[in-house]
Design a protein around this motif. Structure first.
Motif, PDB file in Angstrom:
ATOM      1  N   TYR A 386       1.056  -1.440   0.093  1.00  0.00           N
ATOM      2  CA  TYR A 386      -0.089   0.046  -0.054  1.00  0.00           C
ATOM      3  C   TYR A 386       0.968   1.299  -0.209  1.00  0.00           C
ATOM      4  CZ  TYR A 386      -3.873   2.918   1.578  1.00  0.00           C
ATOM      5  OH  TYR A 386      -5.058   4.088   1.725  1.00  0.00           O
ATOM      6  N   GLY A 387       1.660   1.262   0.868  1.00  0.00           N
ATOM      7  CA  GLY A 387       2.908   2.384   0.848  1.00  0.00           C
ATOM      8  C   GLY A 387       3.464   2.720  -0.419  1.00  0.00           C
ATOM      9  N   GLY A 388       3.914   1.683  -1.270  1.00  0.00           N
ATOM     10  CA  GLY A 388       4.363   1.698  -2.475  1.00  0.00           C
ATOM     11  C   GLY A 388       3.411   2.447  -3.619  1.00  0.00           C
ATOM     12  N   LEU A 389       2.281   1.984  -3.285  1.00  0.00           N
ATOM     13  CA  LEU A 389       1.273   2.607  -4.310  1.00  0.00           C
ATOM     14  C   LEU A 389       1.020   3.997  -4.094  1.00  0.00           C
ATOM     15  CD1 LEU A 389      -1.232   2.293  -6.191  1.00  0.00           C
ATOM     16  CD2 LEU A 389      -2.920   1.470  -4.324  1.00  0.00           C
ATOM     17  N   ALA A 390       1.072   4.380  -3.202  1.00  0.00           N
ATOM     18  CA  ALA A 390       1.091   5.897  -2.773  1.00  0.00           C
ATOM     19  C   ALA A 390       2.019   6.679  -3.092  1.00  0.00           C
ATOM     20  CB  ALA A 390       0.839   6.215  -1.001  1.00  0.00           C
TER      21      ALA A 390
END
Length: 426
Positions: A386-390
Motif C-alpha cells: 500500500y505504501g508503494g502504491l501511494a
C-alpha cells in the motif's frame, strides 16, 4: 422546438430558476451519493470473493469508473440535444439495471456478470458528475465555483451514510434471501429510483436548454461578451481533474483490501470510506468560495498540496489504521479542491459551442484514467504494498504541478468571443 424559440426568462426569473435548480440538483446528489457510497464500500471485496483472486479486487471500482467513462460523452450529447433532465434520468435508470446484475452475479458466482453490472452502475456516477456542470449552466462568472460546490457538497449526506448502510443492508438482505454483502444494494435501488423521479418531475425548466435559449437570444440581438475560447486552459483543467481523480480512485479502491488484510472489521472499513467521502464533499463550498476569490488555478494548487500530504501520510503510516484514515480524508480534500476549481476553469475557458462537449470529454477522461488506475492499483498493491502504491501516485501529482502555467486564463486573445449579453450563458 417551440421552447427553444420562445423568449428566455428575464434576469430575475433566471436567478430564481438557478436557485431552484441548485436545490433539485442537490437533493439528487444526496440520493446519488447514497447509491455510490454503498457500491464503493463492498465492491472490491465482492470482486475478490467472486473472482477468487485479490489481484482482481480493483476491477469493481475500475468497472464503475470505466462505465462512467463509456457513458459520459453520450449523456453529455443527450444533454446538449434534449437538456440535462433526460440525460440525468437516463444515467440513473441504466445504473438501476446494473445493480440488479451485480446482485444476480454474486448469487450465481459469475465474475463476468459482476463486472458487467458494475460497468452499468457507472452510468449513475456519470449522471452524478454531470450534475455539477448542470449547476453551472445558469451561473454567473462570480458565483460559478460556489454553485458547483454546493451541488458537490450535497453529495456528502448520501455518500457518508451510504457506506454505513452495509450493516443494516446485510440484515435486510438476509431477510430477503439476498446473497452475502449485497443487501446494501436495496438502498441503492430505492435511492436511484427516487432520483429518476426527482429529475423528470422537478428539474423544470431545464437549466441547459434555458441557457441555450439565453445565448441564442443575445446572439440574435447582436450582443457579445468578452470571453474568448481558451483551449489550452481548458485542456489543463481536464488534466488537473483527471490527475486528482486517478490518484484518488487508485488509493481509495485499494484501501478496503489493505485494511481487511490488517484485520479491520467491515464496520471500520465502512467508517474509513465514509470519512474519505466526507473529505471529498463536505468542504467543497469552502473550496468553491476560495476559487471565486483567489482564482481557479490557485485552488487547484491547494488541491495538489493536499494530495501530496495524503500520499506521504499513507506511505509512512500504512500500518496504522488511524494514519490511513487521515490519509484518506486528505485525499478527499485534495480531490475536492481540484475538482471544484477544475470544473469552473473548464467551463469558463470554453466557448458555448464547445462547452458541453468538453464537459463530456472531461468526465470521459477522468473516469477512464480512474478505471485504469484502479486496475493497475491492484497489481501494484500485490507487488509493492500500500505504501508503494501511494508513492507511485505522487508522480501524477507532480505532473499536474509542473504543467500549472498552462492553466492561466489569458486576456486580449484574438479568439472568437462567447455570445451572450451576460455571463448567464454558461
Amino acid at each position: 422546438m417551440s421552447e427553444t424559440l420562445s423568449p428566455p426568462p428575464d434576469a430575475a426569473a433566471l436567478a430564481a430558476l438557478q436557485q431552484r435548480t441548485i436545490w433539485v440538483l442537490s437533493l439528487g446528489q444526496v440520493l446519488g451519493g447514497l447509491a455510490f457510497g454503498a457500491t464503493v464500500s463492498v465492491g472490491a471485496i465482492l470482486a475478490a470473493q467472486v473472482s477468487g483472486d485479490e489481484a482482481l479486487s480493483g476491477w469493481a471500482t475500475a468497472s464503475v469508473t470505466l462505465g462512467t467513462a463509456a457513458t459520459a460523452v453520450p449523456l453529455a450529447a443527450l444533454a446538449r440535444r434534449r437538456g440535462r433532465r433526460p440525460a440525468l434520468a437516463v444515467g440513473m435508470l441504466i445504473a438501476l439495471v446494473g445493480v440488479g446484475m451485480v446482485v444476480t452475479a454474486v448469487g450465481v458466482w459469475s465474475f463476468p456478470l459482476l463486472i458487467a453490472g458494475f460497468l452499468l452502475i457507472g452510468a449513475g456516477q456519470a449522471a452524478n458528475l454531470q450534475s455539477r456542470f448542470a449547476a453551472a449552466d445558469l451561473a454567473t462568472d462570480t458565483s460559478r465555483a460556489r454553485d458547483l460546490s454546493i451541488v458537490i457538497w450535497a453529495t456528502t449526506i448520501g455518500a457518508v451514510l451510504g457506506p454505513n448502510l452495509v450493516g443494516p443492508g446485510e440484515a435486510i438482505g438476509h431477510m430477503l434471501g439476498m446473497p452475502q454483502l449485497t443487501g446494501a444494494y436495496v438502498f441503492t435501488v430505492i435511492t436511484q429510483g427516487l432520483g429518476v423521479v426527482l429529475y423528470l418531475v422537478f428539474l423544470r425548466p431545464d437549466p441547459l436548454t434555458t441557457a441555450q435559449r439565453v445565448t441564442a437570444h443575445h446572439a440574435a440581438s447582436g450582443n457579445r461578451i468578452a470571453h474568448a475560447d481558451q483551449p489550452m486552459a481548458a485542456r489543463y483543467a481536464i488534466l488537473a481533474v483527471a490527475g486528482a481523480h486517478v490518484v484518488m480512485v487508485s488509493v481509495m479502491a485499494m484501501t478496503p483490501v489493505h485494511l481487511e488484510h490488517a484485520g479491520a472489521t467491515i464496520q471500520i472499513i465502512g467508517l474509513t470510506i465514509s470519512l474519505h467521502i466526507a473529505g471529498m464533499y463536505a468542504l467543497s463550498p469552502v473550496f468553491g468560495m476560495l476559487a471565486d476569490r483567489l482564482g481557479r488555478l490557485a485552488v487547484i494548487m491547494i488541491g495538489q498540496v493536499l494530495l501530496v500530504a495524503a500520499l506521504l501520510t499513507a506511505a509512512l503510516g500504512q500500518h496504522s489504521t488511524a494514519a490511513v484514515t487521515v490519509a484518506l480524508i486528505l485525499l478527499g480534500l485534495g480531490w475536492s479542491a481540484t475538482t471544484v476549481s477544475g470544473a469552473a476553469l473548464l467551463t469558463e475557458a470554453s466557448a458555448e459551442q464547445w462547452r458541453t462537449r468538453r464537459q463530456g470529454h472531461n468526465d470521459l477522461i477522468m473516469s477512464l484514467v480512474g478505471g485504469i488506475g484502479a486496475i493497475l492499483a491492484g497489481l501494484v498493491l500485490a507487488s509493492i504494498d500500500y505504501g508503494g502504491l501511494a508513492l507511485v501516485a505522487l508522480v501524477v501529482v507532480a505532473a499536474v504541478i509542473v504543467c500549472a502555467p498552462l492553466g492561466r486564463m489569458r486576456t486580449g486573445e484574438g479568439a472568437p468571443a462567447r455570445t451572450g449579453a451576460s455571463s448567464r450563458d454558461a
